[in-house]
Design a protein around this motif. Structure first.
Motif, PDB file in Angstrom:
ATOM      1  N   VAL A 113     -12.124   0.344   4.100  1.00  0.00           N
ATOM      2  CA  VAL A 113     -11.892   0.181   2.696  1.00  0.00           C
ATOM      3  C   VAL A 113     -11.994  -1.231   2.112  1.00  0.00           C
ATOM      4  O   VAL A 113     -12.620  -1.265   1.135  1.00  0.00           O
ATOM      5  CB  VAL A 113     -10.284   0.738   2.613  1.00  0.00           C
ATOM      6  N   LYS A 114     -11.105  -1.982   2.765  1.00  0.00           N
ATOM      7  CA  LYS A 114     -11.113  -3.362   2.070  1.00  0.00           C
ATOM      8  C   LYS A 114     -12.588  -3.990   2.106  1.00  0.00           C
ATOM      9  O   LYS A 114     -13.122  -4.626   1.257  1.00  0.00           O
ATOM     10  CB  LYS A 114     -10.200  -4.537   2.902  1.00  0.00           C
ATOM     11  N   LEU A 117     -14.849  -2.285  -0.459  1.00  0.00           N
ATOM     12  CA  LEU A 117     -14.323  -2.643  -1.551  1.00  0.00           C
ATOM     13  C   LEU A 117     -14.944  -4.166  -2.056  1.00  0.00           C
ATOM     14  O   LEU A 117     -15.476  -4.167  -3.232  1.00  0.00           O
ATOM     15  CB  LEU A 117     -12.768  -2.449  -1.800  1.00  0.00           C
ATOM     16  N   GLN A 121     -17.359  -5.107  -5.036  1.00  0.00           N
ATOM     17  CA  GLN A 121     -16.846  -6.091  -6.198  1.00  0.00           C
ATOM     18  C   GLN A 121     -17.542  -7.291  -6.123  1.00  0.00           C
ATOM     19  O   GLN A 121     -17.959  -7.803  -7.357  1.00  0.00           O
ATOM     20  CB  GLN A 121     -15.146  -6.497  -5.824  1.00  0.00           C
ATOM     21  N   LEU A 135     -21.645   4.754  -1.165  1.00  0.00           N
ATOM     22  CA  LEU A 135     -20.799   4.415  -0.443  1.00  0.00           C
ATOM     23  C   LEU A 135     -20.845   5.370   0.742  1.00  0.00           C
ATOM     24  O   LEU A 135     -20.939   6.734   0.576  1.00  0.00           O
ATOM     25  CB  LEU A 135     -19.430   4.574  -0.994  1.00  0.00           C
ATOM     26  N   SER A 154      -9.198   6.771   5.640  1.00  0.00           N
ATOM     27  CA  SER A 154      -9.983   5.628   5.084  1.00  0.00           C
ATOM     28  C   SER A 154     -10.927   6.252   4.101  1.00  0.00           C
ATOM     29  O   SER A 154     -11.496   5.682   3.265  1.00  0.00           O
ATOM     30  CB  SER A 154     -10.221   4.610   6.224  1.00  0.00           C
ATOM     31  N   VAL A 158     -12.204   6.009   0.451  1.00  0.00           N
ATOM     32  CA  VAL A 158     -13.783   5.957  -0.128  1.00  0.00           C
ATOM     33  C   VAL A 158     -14.232   6.602  -1.174  1.00  0.00           C
ATOM     34  O   VAL A 158     -14.564   6.107  -2.317  1.00  0.00           O
ATOM     35  CB  VAL A 158     -14.697   5.740   1.052  1.00  0.00           C
ATOM     36  N   LEU A 161     -12.396   5.851  -4.385  1.00  0.00           N
ATOM     37  CA  LEU A 161     -12.857   4.622  -5.253  1.00  0.00           C
ATOM     38  C   LEU A 161     -14.093   4.872  -5.906  1.00  0.00           C
ATOM     39  O   LEU A 161     -14.300   4.530  -6.931  1.00  0.00           O
ATOM     40  CB  LEU A 161     -13.075   3.559  -4.122  1.00  0.00           C
ATOM     41  N   SER A 162     -14.970   6.056  -5.236  1.00  0.00           N
ATOM     42  CA  SER A 162     -16.361   5.943  -6.123  1.00  0.00           C
ATOM     43  C   SER A 162     -15.980   6.927  -7.344  1.00  0.00           C
ATOM     44  O   SER A 162     -16.749   6.643  -8.229  1.00  0.00           O
ATOM     45  CB  SER A 162     -17.171   7.041  -5.201  1.00  0.00           C
ATOM     46  N   TRP A 165     -14.927   3.924  -9.897  1.00  0.00           N
ATOM     47  CA  TRP A 165     -15.956   3.098  -9.770  1.00  0.00           C
ATOM     48  C   TRP A 165     -17.287   3.751 -10.917  1.00  0.00           C
ATOM     49  O   TRP A 165     -17.815   2.816 -11.601  1.00  0.00           O
ATOM     50  CB  TRP A 165     -16.780   2.482  -8.616  1.00  0.00           C
ATOM     51  N   THR A 178     -20.649   8.911  -3.307  1.00  0.00           N
ATOM     52  CA  THR A 178     -20.454   8.867  -1.804  1.00  0.00           C
ATOM     53  C   THR A 178     -21.178   9.762  -1.271  1.00  0.00           C
ATOM     54  O   THR A 178     -21.496  10.659  -1.466  1.00  0.00           O
ATOM     55  CB  THR A 178     -19.004   9.143  -1.955  1.00  0.00           C
TER      56      THR A 178
END
Ligand SMILES: NC(=O)c1ccc[n+]([C@@H]2O[C@H](COP(=O)([O-])OP(=O)(O)OC[C@H]3O[C@@H](n4cnc5c(N)ncnc54)[C@H](OP(=O)(O)O)[C@@H]3O)[C@@H](O)[C@H]2O)c1
Length: 250
Positions: A113-114, A117, A121, A135, A154, A158, A161-162, A165, A178
């Motif tokens: 995850v981190k 990300l 970014q 992803l 986790s 993901v 987040l997709s 984003w 994803t």
């Protein structure tokens, strides 16, 4: 003519398994690939296989932001910009809730995850408008297999987040998807078990849930990566593409 002639791709987790197969396929389609992972000898082997004209290796840990800076520093120094970002590095460990430790959570979320990300970014200034961001999720992200709690969470992150984003980057026509594999025979999957016998048993359990009745091959995931990377998926964003032998579908 390759489907990615003249393009530049970044692949994390390229030293093994799915990421390695994807890097080889993306390069075969004409992309120059920047490949990364923590293991230097494996990275060197991959660059040698693709050829130095088609690949650049940068050793690094995605959970360490300074390593990502070095990766993108190498892209910047080459004068290239990024058309395809395959944020794939990650992995897991099997632990039931009663065995979960702080280290296990930090390790799993740190890479999956981190790390993912900041991989995306920190790529933003280098991404071309119209780029494709892919992803690596997992069928685990929408499942509840015992012992997979932290890993599954986790991968659900993901997928989440997709969605965000895809919205945040749509103005630049950057697509974010994803790709969620089912069980694929990789060193990472085998390594979940402490020995060969238990690895076989784990694979049997996983395959029992796959309608096609077998594990996936890394090349099959790489084919889907090329689809999402190329113009053939130009109207596809925000999806979760399952390449899972039907595991989550039927
Ligand atoms: N195999 C499956 O059944 C399956 C199913 C669904 C999803 N996935 C996902 O697919 C992705 C690839 O897994 P795989 O099965 O191909 O496993 P793998 O063979 O173990 O490959 C994992 C790759 O990720 C890299 N990696 C792991 N942690 C990293 C870190 N902190 N920093 C940089 N690189 C890191 C490893 O490189 P180094 O060790 O050299 O750093 C390696 O190249 C993972 O995200 C995994 O969760 C796998």
């Amino acid at each position: 003519m390759g489907r990615l002639d003249g393009r530049t791709a970044v692949v994390t987790g390229a030293t093994s398994g799915i990421g390695r197969a994807a890097a080889v396929r993306l390069a075969a389609e004409g992309a120059h690939v920047f490949v990364t992972g923590r293991r230097e000898p494996e990275l060197r082997d991959l660059v040698a296989e693709i050829g130095e004209a088609g690949a650049t290796g940068v050793v690094g840990d995605v959970a360490v932001p300074a390593d990502l800076d070095r990766l993108y520093g190498a892209v910047r120094e080459s004068g290239r910009r990024v058309d395809v970002l395959f944020a794939n590095a990650g992995g897991g460990e099997i632990k039931r809730l009663e065995d979960v430790t702080e280290r296990h959570v930090d390790f799993t979320f740190g890479a999956n995850v981190k790390g993912l990300l900041f991989t995306v970014q920190k790529a933003l200034p280098l991404l071309n408008d119209g780029a494709s961001v892919i992803l690596t999720g997992s069928t685990a992200g929408s499942g509840g297999n015992e012992g997979f709690g932290v890993y599954s969470a986790s991968k659900a992150a993901v997928r989440s987040l997709s969605r965000t984003w895809a919205n945040e980057l749509k103005a630049r026509n950057i697509r974010v998807n994803t790709l969620s594999p089912g069980p694929v025979d990789t060193p990472g999957l085998t390594g979940l078990a402490p020995d060969a016998e238990r690895a076989r048993a784990l694979k049997d359990v996983l395959v029992a849930g796959v309608p096609l009745g077998r594990m996936g091959r890394t090349e099959e995931i790489a084919d889907a990566v090329v689809f999402l990377a190329s113009d053939q998926s130009s109207f596809v964003t925000g999806i979760e593409l399952f390449v899972d032998g039907g595991q989550r579908q039927v």
